[in-house]
Write a protein that holds these residues in place. Structure first.
Motif, PDB file in Angstrom:
ATOM      1  N   LYS A 190     -33.046  21.424  34.908  1.00 21.58           N
ATOM      2  CA  LYS A 190     -33.451  20.884  33.548  1.00 21.58           C
ATOM      3  C   LYS A 190     -34.354  19.583  34.518  1.00 21.58           C
ATOM      4  O   LYS A 190     -34.230  19.116  35.555  1.00 21.58           O
ATOM      5  CB  LYS A 190     -33.517  20.433  32.159  1.00 21.58           C
ATOM      6  N   ASN A 201     -37.122  17.251  32.927  1.00 15.12           N
ATOM      7  CA  ASN A 201     -37.287  16.002  31.430  1.00 15.12           C
ATOM      8  C   ASN A 201     -38.386  15.105  32.263  1.00 15.12           C
ATOM      9  O   ASN A 201     -38.712  14.934  33.606  1.00 15.12           O
ATOM     10  CB  ASN A 201     -35.991  14.999  32.283  1.00 15.12           C
ATOM     11  N   SER A 227     -38.389  18.297  27.879  1.00 14.17           N
ATOM     12  CA  SER A 227     -37.776  18.530  29.091  1.00 14.17           C
ATOM     13  C   SER A 227     -37.921  20.269  29.281  1.00 14.17           C
ATOM     14  O   SER A 227     -39.081  20.670  28.107  1.00 14.17           O
ATOM     15  CB  SER A 227     -36.446  18.186  29.420  1.00 14.17           C
TER      16      SER A 227
END
Length: 488
Positions: free
Chosen positions: A191, A193, A230
């Motif tokens: 991911k 963020n 995200s």
């Protein structure tokens, strides 16, 4: 977004931690039903969302929003269990650009059964240019017995104002590294963020990553959807990297770009580690330098265009060891300087070499790169990337072979400029093999990859052979195209 599920779960929690103002009626069966905004923040001003609880705070009627994430504004109905559904109408107005935001639902909330909380979702699909406010107002209920606002005059909470402040959108990686097996088709999900959210129309065309690719892979991402906190990316390995003697590593770096600043953890490393331990006594790096000779060179050829014909172009470069500290796992003692004092001992990395000048402000022709361009500036101040102090890393076969193994171009960025002042950061990486082809004569055979979108439109490659001595055998021509020099 599954709003019905969210609202249903949230209703129970918010009813539990709602705090009354001092002249609210007691919440029992005798209380008249009423509906009001129930936006509660933490002691530091952060909006609370289920399952967070703060029984010491009362609902606020204004909030300064410095994020482009969807803002959730809960509305609570205080009553006994509803026998029939109740709707409450609300309005939304702004002092600025109406295209800055959208609300969902558009103008009506629904309460039924034990679901006594509904939520207004305020989304931002455009970055506001100036400070403005958004005012939400509860207008009326389908049941005339339901009072609009708290049953008091001090804090009725019939309106809620969102003041749009200055937004700083940043991003980072929540994790620093992944280890892979090295199997083709292997996937790594990671991911990025966005603590203050992101706007999809801004992100979709931005080059937010720079790459140092130690192996081939593809990169995709999920649809942006409604979650603006995200983005999930999927890296898929496109080659088998099963050499246990070598480490394969890729770095993905977040760039600071227009409106989005990379901070915190900005580099994600994905690697397949060495499985075979390396014996420093193999010391392959020592085959490619000689500090007793201040003019010691390694000699190479690069398959490249010369006057319209692909040939093995010869080049050379001053070659040096990589100096390390005693506690480095690859350290091997080079010299104790003839003393018993261990503090002046010199250690070299047994598996790394580099190319650079011995001193001064000039540069060497690492990897023949000066011929890749028609107008390179050769000074170290302008083109420090022509000196690559840590360039090649060796991985002996079985970890201890003194004659052959794998070699990697150490992934890194090099800066090279033209005589016209244009300057570029170029990502380099590559791999190949090395072996002793006759007594004392070592050959490194490898492919170098260079990546820069402006210069090359992506990644380009070059074929190389490097020798630790001059007078190496003639290299047979390749039956394949080659690179042509370009302008910086």
């Amino acid at each position: 977004m599954n709003r019905i599920k969210f609202i249903s779960v949230l209703s129970t929690a918010l009813v539990l931690f709602y705090s009354c103002s001092k002249d609210d009626y007691k919440l029992d069966k005798s209380v008249d039903p009423f509906v009001r905004f129930n936006f509660i923040t933490s002691s530091t001003g952060v909006p609370l969302e289920y399952p967070s609880v703060n029984t010491g705070q009362i609902p606020v009627n204004t909030y300064e929003n410095k994020s482009v994430k969807t803002l959730k504004v809960p509305v609570a109905l205080t009553t006994t269990t509803l026998k029939n559904p109740v709707t409450v109408n609300f309005s939304a107005a702004t002092s600025g650009d109406v295209n800055t935001f959208s609300v969902q639902p558009e103008n009506q909330l629904v309460f039924e059964g034990n679901k006594l909380i509904d939520t207004i979702f305020v989304s931002f699909d455009k970055r506001w240019q100036n400070k403005q406010s958004i005012t939400l107002k509860l207008e009326n209920a389908s049941d005339p017995l339901i009072h609009i606002g708290n049953l008091n005059t001090e804090a009725p909470n019939t309106t809620f104002t969102i003041n749009l402040g200055e937004v700083a959108t940043t991003y980072n990686f929540p994790v620093k590294d992944f280890t892979i097996k090295g199997e083709i088709g292997e996937k790594v999900d990671f991911k990025v963020n966005f603590p203050n959210g992101f706007i999809p129309s801004e992100i979709e065309n931005l080059e937010i990553f720079s790459f140092l690719k130690g192996f081939d892979y593809s990169l995709t991402h999920d649809d942006f959807g409604d979650n603006r906190s995200s983005i999930t990316y999927h890296l898929t390995l496109l080659e088998d990297i099963q050499n246990d003697d070598a480490e394969y590593r890729t770095d993905i770096t977040l760039n600071s770009v227009s409106n989005y600043i990379a901070n915190g953890n900005t580099i994600l490393t994905i690697k397949k580690p060495i499985k075979t331990p390396r014996d420093v006594l193999a010391n392959p790096a020592s085959k490619f330098y000689d500090l007793s000779n201040s003019n010691y060179l390694t000699y190479g050829v690069n398959w490249f265009d010369r006057s319209g014909t692909c040939v093995w172009q010869a080049f050379n470069a001053l070659t040096f060891p990589v100096v390390v500290t005693k506690d480095n796992p690859n350290a091997i003692l080079y010299s104790d300087k003839g003393t018993t004092n261990p503090n002046d001992d010199i250690y070299h990395d047994a598996f790394k070499i580099g190319f650079r000048v011995a001193s001064g402000t000039n540069t060497v022709n690492s990897f023949n790169l000066k011929r890749w361009f028609t107008n390179p500036s050769s000074t170290a101040a302008n083109s420090p990337g022509f000196n690559i102090s840590s360039a090649l890393e060796f991985f002996p076969e079985n970890g201890n072979s003194k004659t052959n193994g794998t070699v990697l171009v150490i992934p890194q960025y090099i800066k090279i400029a033209g005589t016209n002042g244009n300057s570029y950061n170029i990502a380099i990486e590559g791999e190949g093999i090395y072996k002793e082809i006759s007594t004392g004569l070592f050959e490194i055979s490898f492919e170098l990859k260079l990546t820069n979108e402006k210069l090359f439109g992506g990644t380009v490659t070059g074929k190389y052979k490097i020798y630790n001595k001059n007078g190496f055998p003639t290299v047979a021509p390749l039956d394949e195209p080659c690179r042509t020099a370009i302008d910086l």
